[in-house]
Design an enzyme around this catalytic site. Structure first.
Site, PDB file in Angstrom:
ATOM      1  CG  ASN A 282      -1.586   1.202   1.382  1.00  0.00           C
ATOM      2  OD1 ASN A 282      -1.689   2.010   0.555  1.00  0.00           O
ATOM      3  ND2 ASN A 282      -2.673   1.121   2.168  1.00  0.00           N
ATOM      4  CG  ASP A 309       5.910   1.957   3.621  1.00  0.00           C
ATOM      5  OD1 ASP A 309       5.628   1.931   4.881  1.00  0.00           O
ATOM      6  OD2 ASP A 309       4.920   1.766   2.725  1.00  0.00           O
ATOM      7  CG  HIS A 313       3.117  -7.630   7.347  1.00  0.00           C
ATOM      8  ND1 HIS A 313       2.394  -6.984   8.381  1.00  0.00           N
ATOM      9  CD2 HIS A 313       3.228  -6.732   6.340  1.00  0.00           C
ATOM     10  CE1 HIS A 313       1.972  -5.932   7.730  1.00  0.00           C
ATOM     11  NE2 HIS A 313       2.531  -5.448   6.726  1.00  0.00           N
TER      12      HIS A 313
END
Ligand SMILES: [Zn+2]
Length: 438
Positions: A282, A309, A313
């Site tokens: 994103n 960025d 995860h």
């Protein structure tokens, strides 16, 4: 001062500052003590930097360190070690933690964890709205006045989509020379969006994410910043249309800055055809034409900075079906190599340009250039010894198992990239030596 705080003197022999002619650098008492040919220093540790490029330590405006709350994905310790290995001496830690960094207490906690880890300086980003919920402004002044001295405010992960709130945030941060960093994403235009809108999304059966969802917010915020006379920073610009709007803003001399990620400079939407969620991010990966426009925008200075960025995860959030997977990819340990590949080896930027876009300008935007830490400074006598030595001739194939990050979601697994960080110095102390933690 206790004995373990004494920083030895380092003599860096034959490095090429900003890719220029080889010279020696003497690092003493936390500063660059001397720059010149044939330096000597009795008792100094010596680094043979023949062939290595020296840059000011890199500054990341956009890092997700995940602590507090998601220490299974990353911690301040692991994320800042990854940063140092990538050549960074300062990172701005995004506010979308659990709890959210929307109070002086949480930003001071993150700042303190960064100091304890010691791999690079951590400047917390404060949330714009309470809980990132977009309802009411967080305690921006209290975060600015805290020990963490927050200057960058962002609801990143969410867009401050309410125009009145955005205007009030821009007005508020003027009092302490802050900047609002906007994640530009019109929420109604991106409901359930999965990848770049277009022919490929239709063919893959994934719902489209139109570029205009970003561009509409960028345009609105540029106008708001102009109206209020306050600083706006646009996070992870991903489309050629956004670059055009920013170019107009710069032509008009507006106080607007912007960043682009390494992955948006390198990868295109075609990766989605693998259905591998490692490429789900994103904003989404865009078209080849967008990638060209982003590279040109970074080269001509319309886009001020590269920001990673870095979004770790855990496997269970990425190794699943595309629609269910989390957005985001790792970036800290590969950023400089991707910038070399996309910008330097293509002739779009020289090393001085890389220093400008990855250190000098991000340090100024985040307000870490002058007060306190003084990042993004020239490699000159009297300046803080924050620098990275990299070998531009090295080649390495990315193996996720080698990364210092606790997560493995790099989009470059198995990719051979140019360049290797050899050493990183934070105020004269090595955080990385011979490409490994010092
Ligand atoms: Zn974002």
């Amino acid at each position: 001062m206790s004995a373990d705080r004494i920083v030895p003197t380092w003599l860096v022999r034959g490095a090429r500052p900003l890719g220029g002619d080889p010279t020696d650098l003497l690092l003493q008492d936390g500063v660059v003590a001397e720059v010149g040919a044939g330096l000597t220093a009795a008792g100094a540790e010596v680094i043979d930097a023949d062939g290595l490029v020296a840059l000011p330590g890199l500054v990341d405006l956009h890092t997700h360190l995940r602590e507090p709350g998601r220490e299974d994905a990353e911690t301040v310790e692991s994320g800042t070690l990854a940063a140092a290995l990538g050549g960074f001496t300062a990172v701005h830690a995004m506010a979308n933690t659990d709890p959210v960094a929307d109070t002086a207490g949480v930003v001071e906690q993150v700042w303190r964890l960064g100091r304890e880890a010691g791999h690079c300086d951590v400047r917390p980003v404060g949330a714009v709205t309470v809980g990132l919920a977009g309802g009411r402004l967080a305690e921006l002044g209290a975060m600015a006045d805290s020990a963490a001295r927050v200057r960058v405010f962002s609801d990143d992960g969410h867009c401050v989509s309410d125009a009145v709130l955005m205007r009030r945030a821009l007005e508020y941060v003027k009092a302490f020379d802050g900047v609002v960093a906007q994640h530009a994403q019109e929420p109604r235009l991106t409901e359930d969006a999965q990848m770049n809108e277009g022919e490929l999304a239709g063919r893959l059966g994934l719902s489209g994410w139109p570029g205009v969802a970003e561009e509409a917010v960028v345009a609105r915020d540029v106008l708001l910043a102009a109206h209020v006379g306050s600083r706006l920073h646009v996070c992870h610009v991903s489309t050629g249309g956004s670059v055009e709007i920013l170019r107009l803003a710069k032509t008009r001399g507006l106080p607007v800055t912007a960043e682009v990620t390494p992955h948006h400079l390198f990868l295109t939407e075609d990766r989605a055809a693998t259905y591998d969620p490692v490429y789900k991010v994103n904003p989404p990966l865009r078209s080849a034409a967008d990638v060209r426009a982003l590279r040109e925008g970074l080269a001509d200075g319309t886009i001020d900075a590269v920001a990673t960025d870095h979004a770790p995860h855990p496997a269970e959030d990425k190794e699943c079906e595309w629609a269910a997977a989390a957005f985001g990819m790792l970036g800290l340990e590969t950023a400089l190599s991707v910038v070399q590949h996309t910008m330097v080896d293509t002739g779009l930027l020289d090393w001085a340009g890389v220093a400008d876009r990855m250190s000098v300008r991000p340090a100024r935007i985040g307000r870490v250039a002058d007060a306190g830490e003084r990042h993004g400074r020239p490699l000159a006598a009297g300046e803080p010894a924050n620098l990275v030595l990299l070998d531009p001739a090295a080649r390495r194939t990315v193996d996720p198992a080698d990364l210092a990050s606790l997560s493995r979601n790099t989009p470059y697994a198995g990719t051979t990239l140019p360049g290797q960080v050899v050493a990183t110095f934070l105020r004269g102390r090595p955080t990385v030596l011979k490409g490994a933690p010092a």
